[in-house]
Design a protein around this motif. Structure first.
Motif, short mmCIF file in Angstrom:
data_model
loop_
_atom_site.label_atom_id
_atom_site.label_comp_id
_atom_site.label_asym_id
_atom_site.label_seq_id
_atom_site.Cartn_x
_atom_site.Cartn_y
_atom_site.Cartn_z
N CYS A 87 20.12 17.10 8.05
CA CYS A 87 20.67 17.32 9.51
C CYS A 87 21.38 16.02 10.33
O CYS A 87 20.83 14.93 10.11
CB CYS A 87 19.66 17.91 10.34
SG CYS A 87 20.06 18.12 12.06
N HIS A 89 21.55 15.68 13.23
CA HIS A 89 20.94 15.00 14.52
C HIS A 89 19.90 14.13 14.40
O HIS A 89 20.21 12.82 14.59
CB HIS A 89 20.14 16.36 14.98
CG HIS A 89 19.56 16.18 16.30
ND1 HIS A 89 18.27 16.58 16.82
CD2 HIS A 89 19.78 15.26 17.42
CE1 HIS A 89 17.96 16.28 17.87
NE2 HIS A 89 18.79 15.38 18.43
N VAL A 92 16.81 15.37 9.25
CA VAL A 92 15.89 16.23 8.61
C VAL A 92 16.23 16.84 7.26
O VAL A 92 17.68 17.00 7.26
CB VAL A 92 15.44 17.25 9.48
CG1 VAL A 92 14.64 18.39 8.81
CG2 VAL A 92 14.21 16.81 10.36
N CYS A 107 18.35 23.87 11.44
CA CYS A 107 17.46 23.02 10.92
C CYS A 107 15.94 23.11 11.80
O CYS A 107 16.00 23.62 12.86
CB CYS A 107 17.98 21.60 11.70
SG CYS A 107 16.88 20.15 11.70
#
Ligand code: FES
Ligand SMILES: [Fe+2]
Length: 442
Positions: A87, A89, A92, A107
């Protein structure tokens, strides 16, 4: 962490390769391993899977290029896409299922979601929480730099400047085509690829697939069960071929003295023969007609086995391809696919699949023989004596088979340098030479 070989080590390895030897400590050395990651795995083509695993839009599989998780997916337009499975962000590991079918990927941490093209399409609580600062377009999944397909096999490369896949496969393609290009519709994956971990070095297992000399000893049980001939030379007949870029293949045939009725086209059903004769060249057919087993390695860590199994009346053939994913100098994750001609009869496919599971699947008889031996190589290659580079001991493994008395066979119809026996170390040495070339490349 070391990124380059020091001059003394470089010279010592070079010197041993020139003499047909290979330093035993190289199999377990952590510095060498780290250099291999940068110099080899960051730059070479890695098999991710086969087109038939993701036939429909939204179908995906998750794979690894050593430590980079990869999400391989068929998008809405039918194209194959590969992304870093992480991910954008907070990093992950986005999708952890082995395979499935989805319209989007969400996610599990804060809920960002991505479509089949890797675009960021959803943010929990809406974009406004990020203000004007953030444009969703900048936060899509990161594409794997290069993805190319050869006869259904999907490869990826982390190096945007890498040579094209077909050029890299080079001479080896001619042999791959015998297996992957013989049938209309090509090959398909049956079942899911099996994965298991073995204690071994990735180079050692790769070279094992161009070393049929081990067969009559490691797989002695198959002789005792009457599945393999008594003749200790039985895996030597045919041709060993060293191809460019470190690839190698063993074209194993029956003993010229064998009294058994010759089997044509690896025992594949007779109704398929006209198709082979249409799809392959005269020279490829000449090899395919007589071969019992095609087994080999594509540098650096993809090996395959395309055998003739079974007894008269119940013969079967398949293409088992595996990736040796390094997990450390002495650990490898095996990912093993079973492929079969899409156009073969259904019952034949099923019988061949069972044959594979019983022989080269993780619990297969032949696989277990090998696994045990591979572990014993690394087990005995870690101690002080092996690692002592002062040359007080002979710290080199022997790759001298055929070194000074077997000449290339110019009459062999396929490309590469062919030798008229498989009991030669030219394929393993070609593999080592290319390994060294990559390892020391600027
Ligand atoms: S890490 Fe994926 S949404 Fe936060
Ligand atoms: Fe073996």
């Amino acid at each position: 962490m070391k990124k380059h070989l020091d001059e003394e080590t470089r010279k010592s390895i070079e010197n041993s390769l020139e003499r047909g030897l290979f330093p035993q400590w190289v199999l377990t050395d952590p510095d060498i391993y780290n250099i291999e990651m940068e110099q080899i795995f960051l730059r070479t083509w890695q098999l991710l899977g086969h087109e038939s695993e993701i036939r429909e839009p939204g179908q995906y599989v998750t794979r690894w290029i050593v430590n980079d998780p990869v999400l391989l997916v068929r998008n809405g337009g039918g194209e194959i896409k590969a992304f870093l499975n992480s991910c954008t962000h907070r990093g992950v590991h986005l999708c952890t299922a082995d395979a499935g079918k989805k319209k989007s990927f969400t996610c599990p941490y804060h809920g960002w979601s991505y479509n089949l093209d890797g675009d960021l399409i959803g943010i929990v609580a809406g974009d406004k929480i990020y203000g004007e600062e953030m444009d969703k377009k900048d936060w899509g999944l990161r594409p794997i730099p290069r993805v190319e397909v050869y006869k259904g096999l999907i490869f990826a490369n982390l190096d945007p400047q890498a040579m094209p896949l077909e050029e890299f496969l080079g001479e080896f393609r001619w042999y791959l085509d015998i297996m992957l290009g013989r049938s209309d519709g090509g090959m398909e994956v049956r079942g899911v690829p099996q994965r298991w971990v073995v204690h071994a070095n990735w180079k050692m297992v790769s070279e094992n697939f161009v070393d049929p000399y081990h067969v009559q000893t490691s797989h002695r049980s198959t002789v005792e069960l009457g599945m393999s001939p008594e003749d200790p030379l039985y895996a030597s007949y045919g041709h060993g071929v060293a191809c460019n870029h470190g690839h190698g293949i063993c074209v194993i045939t029956s003993s010229p003295k064998s009294k058994a009725r010759p089997v044509k086209y690896q025992g594949l059903p007779q109704e398929m023969w006209p198709m082979f004769e249409r799809n392959l060249t005269k020279e490829q057919l000449e090899v395919f007609e007589k071969v019992k087993v095609l087994v080999g390695t594509c540098f650096p860590n993809m090996s395959f086995n395309c055998p003739l199994h079974g007894n008269e009346g119940h013969l079967y053939n398949y293409f088992n391809v595996r990736v040796w994913r390094p997990l450390g100098p002495d650990k490898v994750e095996v990912i093993s696919w079973f492929l079969i001609d899409q156009s073969a009869p259904e019952q034949y496919k099923e019988d061949a699949y069972k044959g594979y599971i019983g022989s080269f699947g993780p619990s297969g008889t032949l696989e277990q023989d090998d696994t045990e031996i591979w572990a014993r190589v690394v087990q005995a290659s870690k101690g002080f004596m092996v690692r002592d580079k002062s040359l007080n001991y002979n710290n080199f493994s022997n790759y001298l088979m055929g070194y000074d008395h077997v000449a290339p066979d110019e009459t062999f119809p396929g490309p590469g340098v062919a030798y008229s026996t498989n009991y030669v170390d030219f394929m393993t040495r070609g593999y080592h030479d290319y390994w060294f070339e990559m390892l020391t490349k600027e």
